[in-house]
Motif scaffolding. Sequence first.
Motif, PDB file in Angstrom:
ATOM      1  N   GLN A  49      -3.853 -12.638   7.480  1.00  0.00           N
ATOM      2  CA  GLN A  49      -2.628 -12.244   8.174  1.00  0.00           C
ATOM      3  C   GLN A  49      -2.650 -10.749   8.524  1.00  0.00           C
ATOM      4  O   GLN A  49      -2.102 -10.337   9.538  1.00  0.00           O
ATOM      5  CB  GLN A  49      -1.407 -12.546   7.299  1.00  0.00           C
ATOM      6  N   GLY A  50      -3.268  -9.970   7.661  1.00  0.00           N
ATOM      7  CA  GLY A  50      -3.363  -8.531   7.886  1.00  0.00           C
ATOM      8  C   GLY A  50      -4.477  -8.131   8.836  1.00  0.00           C
ATOM      9  O   GLY A  50      -4.696  -6.939   9.066  1.00  0.00           O
ATOM     10  N   LEU A  51      -5.210  -9.121   9.389  1.00  0.00           N
ATOM     11  CA  LEU A  51      -6.320  -8.867  10.314  1.00  0.00           C
ATOM     12  C   LEU A  51      -7.360  -7.927   9.703  1.00  0.00           C
ATOM     13  O   LEU A  51      -7.890  -7.026  10.361  1.00  0.00           O
ATOM     14  CB  LEU A  51      -5.809  -8.266  11.642  1.00  0.00           C
ATOM     15  N   VAL A  52      -7.674  -8.146   8.428  1.00  0.00           N
ATOM     16  CA  VAL A  52      -8.622  -7.285   7.726  1.00  0.00           C
ATOM     17  C   VAL A  52     -10.029  -7.519   8.267  1.00  0.00           C
ATOM     18  O   VAL A  52     -10.513  -8.652   8.313  1.00  0.00           O
ATOM     19  CB  VAL A  52      -8.580  -7.564   6.215  1.00  0.00           C
ATOM     20  N   ARG A  53     -10.686  -6.438   8.673  1.00  0.00           N
ATOM     21  CA  ARG A  53     -12.042  -6.497   9.210  1.00  0.00           C
ATOM     22  C   ARG A  53     -12.984  -5.639   8.369  1.00  0.00           C
ATOM     23  O   ARG A  53     -12.546  -4.791   7.600  1.00  0.00           O
ATOM     24  CB  ARG A  53     -12.072  -5.988  10.658  1.00  0.00           C
ATOM     25  N   SER A  54     -14.258  -5.848   8.563  1.00  0.00           N
ATOM     26  CA  SER A  54     -15.263  -5.036   7.877  1.00  0.00           C
ATOM     27  C   SER A  54     -15.110  -3.571   8.285  1.00  0.00           C
ATOM     28  O   SER A  54     -14.990  -3.258   9.467  1.00  0.00           O
ATOM     29  CB  SER A  54     -16.663  -5.535   8.230  1.00  0.00           C
ATOM     30  N   GLY A  55     -15.085  -2.681   7.299  1.00  0.00           N
ATOM     31  CA  GLY A  55     -14.963  -1.252   7.556  1.00  0.00           C
ATOM     32  C   GLY A  55     -13.537  -0.741   7.603  1.00  0.00           C
ATOM     33  O   GLY A  55     -13.327   0.470   7.692  1.00  0.00           O
ATOM     34  N   ASP A  56     -12.540  -1.638   7.533  1.00  0.00           N
ATOM     35  CA  ASP A  56     -11.140  -1.210   7.514  1.00  0.00           C
ATOM     36  C   ASP A  56     -10.808  -0.511   6.198  1.00  0.00           C
ATOM     37  O   ASP A  56     -11.510  -0.674   5.191  1.00  0.00           O
ATOM     38  CB  ASP A  56     -10.209  -2.418   7.680  1.00  0.00           C
ATOM     39  N   LEU A  57      -9.715   0.248   6.207  1.00  0.00           N
ATOM     40  CA  LEU A  57      -9.174   0.839   4.988  1.00  0.00           C
ATOM     41  C   LEU A  57      -7.854   0.149   4.686  1.00  0.00           C
ATOM     42  O   LEU A  57      -6.917   0.201   5.488  1.00  0.00           O
ATOM     43  CB  LEU A  57      -8.957   2.346   5.148  1.00  0.00           C
ATOM     44  N   VAL A  58      -7.782  -0.535   3.537  1.00  0.00           N
ATOM     45  CA  VAL A  58      -6.635  -1.370   3.183  1.00  0.00           C
ATOM     46  C   VAL A  58      -5.986  -0.818   1.913  1.00  0.00           C
ATOM     47  O   VAL A  58      -6.678  -0.453   0.951  1.00  0.00           O
ATOM     48  CB  VAL A  58      -7.064  -2.835   2.967  1.00  0.00           C
ATOM     49  N   LEU A  59      -4.643  -0.794   1.899  1.00  0.00           N
ATOM     50  CA  LEU A  59      -3.885  -0.294   0.744  1.00  0.00           C
ATOM     51  C   LEU A  59      -2.989  -1.389   0.181  1.00  0.00           C
ATOM     52  O   LEU A  59      -2.369  -2.148   0.930  1.00  0.00           O
ATOM     53  CB  LEU A  59      -3.009   0.881   1.167  1.00  0.00           C
ATOM     54  N   ASP A  60      -2.926  -1.451  -1.145  1.00  0.00           N
ATOM     55  CA  ASP A  60      -1.912  -2.236  -1.847  1.00  0.00           C
ATOM     56  C   ASP A  60      -1.121  -1.266  -2.727  1.00  0.00           C
ATOM     57  O   ASP A  60      -1.602  -0.838  -3.779  1.00  0.00           O
ATOM     58  CB  ASP A  60      -2.551  -3.328  -2.705  1.00  0.00           C
ATOM     59  N   PRO A  61       0.104  -0.891  -2.333  1.00  0.00           N
ATOM     60  CA  PRO A  61       0.868   0.099  -3.100  1.00  0.00           C
ATOM     61  C   PRO A  61       1.471  -0.445  -4.394  1.00  0.00           C
ATOM     62  O   PRO A  61       1.989   0.323  -5.191  1.00  0.00           O
ATOM     63  CB  PRO A  61       1.971   0.525  -2.121  1.00  0.00           C
ATOM     64  N   PHE A  62       1.418  -1.762  -4.605  1.00  0.00           N
ATOM     65  CA  PHE A  62       1.849  -2.378  -5.873  1.00  0.00           C
ATOM     66  C   PHE A  62       0.683  -3.224  -6.374  1.00  0.00           C
ATOM     67  O   PHE A  62       0.768  -4.452  -6.478  1.00  0.00           O
ATOM     68  CB  PHE A  62       3.097  -3.234  -5.665  1.00  0.00           C
ATOM     69  N   ALA A  63      -0.414  -2.576  -6.710  1.00  0.00           N
ATOM     70  CA  ALA A  63      -1.702  -3.252  -6.884  1.00  0.00           C
ATOM     71  C   ALA A  63      -1.749  -4.193  -8.083  1.00  0.00           C
ATOM     72  O   ALA A  63      -2.390  -5.236  -8.027  1.00  0.00           O
ATOM     73  CB  ALA A  63      -2.818  -2.217  -6.994  1.00  0.00           C
ATOM     74  N   GLY A  64      -1.085  -3.831  -9.201  1.00  0.00           N
ATOM     75  CA  GLY A  64      -1.171  -4.674 -10.389  1.00  0.00           C
ATOM     76  C   GLY A  64      -2.608  -4.830 -10.839  1.00  0.00           C
ATOM     77  O   GLY A  64      -3.330  -3.850 -11.042  1.00  0.00           O
ATOM     78  N   SER A  65      -3.082  -6.075 -10.970  1.00  0.00           N
ATOM     79  CA  SER A  65      -4.463  -6.318 -11.404  1.00  0.00           C
ATOM     80  C   SER A  65      -5.432  -6.374 -10.227  1.00  0.00           C
ATOM     81  O   SER A  65      -6.610  -6.695 -10.414  1.00  0.00           O
ATOM     82  CB  SER A  65      -4.543  -7.632 -12.201  1.00  0.00           C
TER      83      SER A  65
END
Length: 461
Positions: free
Chosen positions: A185-201
């Motif tokens: 859904q986030g259109l994550v591709r190779s080489g992207d920079l992705v953040l999870d601000p509530f990362a948990g585990s």
Amino acid sequence: MRIWNIQMNTPANHNPARPFWVVEMQNDDAARKLASRSMSLRCIFELWAHSGQGLAHFHDTLRAHIEAHRQSLASHFDANNSFKITVETFNKHFSQKEKVAKIETMQYLPVEGPVNLKTPDVHYWYIEFWGLDPMNVPERPHDLLFGRWIADGKRDMINEISLKNRKFIGNTSMDPQLSLLMANQGLVRSGDLVLDPFAGSGSLLVAAAKFGAYVMGADIDYMIVHGKSKPTRVNQKIRADDESIYANLQQYGCGGLFVDVLIADFSRSIWAETMVFDSIITDPPYGIREATERIEFKTQRRATAMTEDAVHYPSTSPYQLCQMYKDLLQFSARHLKLGGRLVCWFPMLRKDLDSDVLPRHKCLQLVANSEQPLSGYSSRRLLTYEKIFDNESDLNAFEMPDTVVDNFRQRYFTQLAEDNGTRKERRLALREVGRKEAKKRGKQQQPDGKWRYAQDTQDGN
């Protein structure tokens, strides 16, 4: 489709309740690209024949297709190509002997190569669809399909990152299939920079890294970030020394894509204004299984406070849900690239589904909104936003009705107390939920009290 720029057309009479989806695509390469990212897709076939009018019509259709396209199909029938025919039935079981008999009815296929059941060069599938209701199987199949296998989906990736075998998990580790769907859904591709601000585990970081993205996370909980929280597994008494989010990424061969996970309070942004992310994928806490916390802000120093050189552990206060989503959308409006996506979960009571309670932002367009029921009275929505504007004057243009959202935790437990009546009352409530779900799926209650699908008159002709 968006990632690979693939065009796909669906017939107007498509029925989404059925397990088979007939579409038009450009070529085999487009089909393989689509399958390479799909978690919900089992496989793709090139459809040669498709009939809901009985076996005779099906065989006539298949013969006609082979005759009409004999030149383009000749390479598949070549004597040097081994082949295999798989018989698949939906909602009805057949013995191996019966399946072989079905294959024998297709003696007219002009295949010349040898049979190879393990690694065939060409793999054909014959599929029978016997409706959706196992309690009311029709006398003859609703649909018959035949085609050539093109590609399998990526459902094996779900088992690859299963929580059962993962090195480090927490109380709220995201289901592998959901985390992979969120990455798509986030259109994550190779080489992207992705953040999870509530990362948990770090479950969502694992999913993004499996698609080749560099991943960063943040969380207010020191213990979970450092792998020192209470173990989640039943038989585990203490955490192993090497349990961490980084260990998970190493386990799946993605260690080189791990940037860092920071201990941070999301309500007080630590990020530079110039920091830009391709995608933000997260599951914020709702205050049910995990507390919603922020660092408490104090305007005055108490006289009884410790000296400045002493170690200080800041106290926390509740992080109101409405404020949390306001911070999340405003942060995304500032730090996502133009065209970047925010994917997040949003909790709701099911009686509020028709209410206008979803968070909105002028710079973010809501492009997807789907529900996952959690119980008879609560659910959560998977929301996907895409950044469409980058105007400085609109970066704080957030709006959301707070009357329903702010007291979600209180309303949740109030509803829970109301629904937790006697055992008989709970049973009746569950039965009513079952009735509503059956009606929603198109079932009708029969004289014997059971719910079944109505006969499809068109398929029965």
